[in-house]
Design an enzyme around this catalytic site. Structure first.
Site, short mmCIF file in Angstrom:
data_model
loop_
_atom_site.label_atom_id
_atom_site.label_comp_id
_atom_site.label_asym_id
_atom_site.label_seq_id
_atom_site.Cartn_x
_atom_site.Cartn_y
_atom_site.Cartn_z
N GLY A 159 0.77 -1.24 0.00
CA GLY A 159 0.00 0.00 0.00
C GLY A 159 0.80 1.28 0.00
O GLY A 159 0.22 2.38 0.05
N ASP A 326 17.11 -1.28 -15.73
CA ASP A 326 17.12 -2.63 -15.18
C ASP A 326 17.67 -3.64 -16.21
O ASP A 326 17.55 -3.43 -17.41
CB ASP A 326 15.69 -2.99 -14.79
CG ASP A 326 15.56 -4.33 -14.12
OD1 ASP A 326 16.08 -4.47 -13.00
OD2 ASP A 326 14.94 -5.24 -14.71
N GLU A 355 22.02 -1.62 -14.82
CA GLU A 355 22.21 -2.74 -13.90
C GLU A 355 22.98 -3.85 -14.64
O GLU A 355 22.40 -4.58 -15.43
CB GLU A 355 20.87 -3.27 -13.41
CG GLU A 355 21.04 -4.41 -12.39
CD GLU A 355 19.81 -5.27 -12.22
OE1 GLU A 355 19.63 -5.81 -11.12
OE2 GLU A 355 19.02 -5.40 -13.19
#
Length: 612
Positions: A159, A326, A355
């Site tokens: 959340g 990524d 990355e």
């Protein structure tokens, strides 16, 4: 205002030709004068197109394999004015006009300042950091998968959102960081929720459970008011398996191995292995990352143009200061080099870090821009120092002997000759994909202080993982969720609020105070020396690691005792940086230190000295 679509259909009941246009708007005055519009809608490939706007030429109207996509390539002249560009699509007796919005740029590309070694990045996962006030509208309204937050499940959404990050910007500024790397925030409308954000299903929309595009822009604006930068996490190697492209691929080669019959082997050595088999290399770069992340084909020029424009759109629309890409080596090397060229041409002061996950220096160095060991210039400015992460426990935790402990750290930096620009290496002790540097809460902070002190004073661009300041700990054994725990106090109902001193334990406050003092000293006092200075270090064969950062006549010296015993040092060995009789200030406060023939470091002491 988003792109408006005006219907001029022969019948009010006729279905719309156009469902979506990407990018949703663009700008005049961009250095690259060619704009691709990806138009989708039922049968739109068969529609004819008419465009009449001063300064814009329709260069190409391309249809691929799916009848539901059309690619328009527009050329914008330097004198094209902002406004709404009417583009009319006609199919049989049905007609639809798209008023495509061209905006004026707020600032030239040079004004977008990237992150650098002058910064310290704070990596956070928006789902796990903090929850701010919920949006007035239901964030699940138009999502297909509606799994609700379940904080008891380490692999479910918890959340956290962008509003929560905004609420905690003052905390981060007070801690002393200068940049925030936010794990992906784009829509992940995936089964199970995809809380981590690495399975994109809409490249132009912030996930509504995190917030809105406008809230993302506000985060960057509010961070800028506090002199903090924002780095956006992006993923071009793969999308989420629930992306609409998987149901209706624009072309048959939009994905590699579209049937999902080949998974990556995660062996990045195949990319530079001189003896590699075609089978192994194909699995590495073209196999799906996991079952839920199909591999995008960056060799498709229309897809690569789409992805490139997407990056530029987020830089231009939100003002981000950098991109962390990524799974960088898993994508096509040439396609990604062209992507970097396009982004850096538009924003010459920007920065991008890829990355490149190698447990060795050579593999990481292979990917940095300008490296002669790679026949292809990747153009990639920054790579990541995973070797420091995987070996950090050994470097700092085990006692140093003439061959172990801190000697491994010395040997690691000695390999920097492989990197064209060592100061652009992103260094870190842990992140969201690794074990925490601390596997459990320590009894004392001696080795932890040594590790964070090295991280913030050595070469490169340091990154700290959220909760490091609280000694958050854990391993990935079981699942990644155990190294991605909620920040205590970030969520309604939390009984402990570690954003405040009162909510922290004594040892957590000791850690917070030390790290904050170090960060602020680096930011406010020694920034130029650490960010731009040279590095000289001495072998820890006597169990002490001593190194100097120097810029002109300004000097910072770090001395680390790698043992659990007092350590007497013959200072003649360090005379080239610390002549006898020199008086230096303690960087974090305390009495000045005079360099004598012999000096003693306390067990596991970390001594920071400076001459200014």
């Amino acid at each position: 205002m988003l792109t408006s679509i005006l219907l001029a259909a022969a019948s009010a009941a006729a279905p719309a030709l156009i469902d979506k246009v990407e990018p949703p708007y663009w700008w005049t005055g961009m250095r690259n004068d060619t704009l691709q519009l990806m138009v989708s809608g039922p049968g739109v490939a068969n529609a004819s197109v008419r465009l009449d706007y001063p300064g814009i030429t329709l260069l190409d109207d391309i249809n691929l394999d799916s009848p539901n996509y059309k690619f328009l390539y527009l050329k914008l002249s330097p004198d094209t004015k902002p406004g709404e560009v009417p583009i009319t699509f006609t199919l049989g007796n049905q007609s639809q006009t798209l008023d495509y919005e061209l905006r004026a740029r707020k600032a030239p590309g040079e004004a977008h300042e990237g992150f650098s070694a002058s910064d310290v990045l704070y990596l956070l996962m928006p789902d796990r950091f903090a929850q701010g006030e919920a949006a007035a509208t239901d964030p699940y309204a138009d999502l297909e998968f509606k799994a609700r937050p379940d904080r008891a499940n380490p692999n479910a959404r918890h959340g956290g959102n962008i509003a929560g990050i905004i609420d905690r910007l003052d905390y981060l500024h007070d801690l002393g960081v200068t940049a925030i790397w936010v794990c992906p925030v784009l829509e992940n409308d995936m089964p199970g929720g995809s809380y981590h954000g690495y399975a994109t299903t809409d490249y132009y929309r912030v996930d509504p459970r995190f917030g809105t595009n406008e809230e993302w822009n506000r985060l960057i604006e509010e961070a800028g008011k506090r002199d903090m930068k924002v780095v956006m996490d992006m993923i071009f190697n793969h999308s989420g398996s629930a992306h609409p492209w998987m149901e209706d691929m624009p072309s048959a080669d939009w994905f590699n191995h579209p049937e999902g019959d080949v998974m990556t082997n995660f062996r990045l050595s195949t990319v530079h292995d001189p003896y590699v088999s075609s089978y192994d290399k194909d699995a590495t770069v073209n196999g799906w990352f996991v079952r839920s992340m199909p591999d995008l084909n960056q060799r498709n020029p229309h897809l690569m143009k789409y992805l490139t424009q997407n990056s530029i759109w987020w830089v231009e629309s939100s003002g981000i200061n950098g991109i962390r890409m990524d799974t960088y080596p898993y994508a096509d090397m040439d396609g990604m080099a062209g992507w970097i060229d396009a982004v850096m041409e538009e924003y010459p002061n920007f920065n991008i870090v890829g990355e490149c996950w190698y447990d060795n220096e050579g593999g990481a160095a292979f990917w940095q821009k300008g490296n002669s060991i790679n026949p292809t210039d990747t153009r990639l400015p920054s790579v990541m120092d995973f070797r420091l992460t995987t070996q950090g426990h050994k470097y700092f935790d085990e006692p140093t002997t003439p061959w172990t402990g801190l000697n491994g750290l010395y040997d690691h930096l000695a390999m920097d000759f492989l990197f064209p620009e060592p100061q652009k290496i992103l260094t870190f002790l842990d992140n969201h994909d690794t074990d925490r540097f601390l596997l459990s809460e320590p009894d004392n902070l001696d080795t932890w202080k040594q590790a964070v002190s090295f991280l913030l004073t050595s070469r490169g661009i340091p990154q700290i993982y959220y909760g490091t300041e609280l000694l958050m700990n854990g391993s990935k054994e079981g699942s990644d969720g155990y190294v991605r725990r909620d920040f205590p106090g970030g969520f309604p109902g939390d009984t402990v609020d570690a954003f405040t001193p009162e909510g922290r334990t004594p040892i957590q406050n000791e850690a917070w105070d030390y790290l904050s003092s170090l960060l602020k000293w680096r930011r406010d006092t020694a920034n130029d020396v650490i960010a731009k200075g040279t590095l000289k270090h001495f072998m820890p064969i006597n169990c002490a690691y001593v190194y100097e950062r120097r810029l002109g006549d300004r000097q910072v010296v770090v001395m680390i005792n790698g043992t659990d015993q007092p350590l007497d040092l013959d200072m003649a060995r360090y005379a080239e940086i610390l002549p006898a009789g020199t008086r230096l200030h303690r960087s974090l406060g305390g009495e000045d230190v005079e360099i004598t023939e012999t000096m003693t470091l306390a067990p596991r002491e970390t001594l920071l000295l400076q001459n200014f």
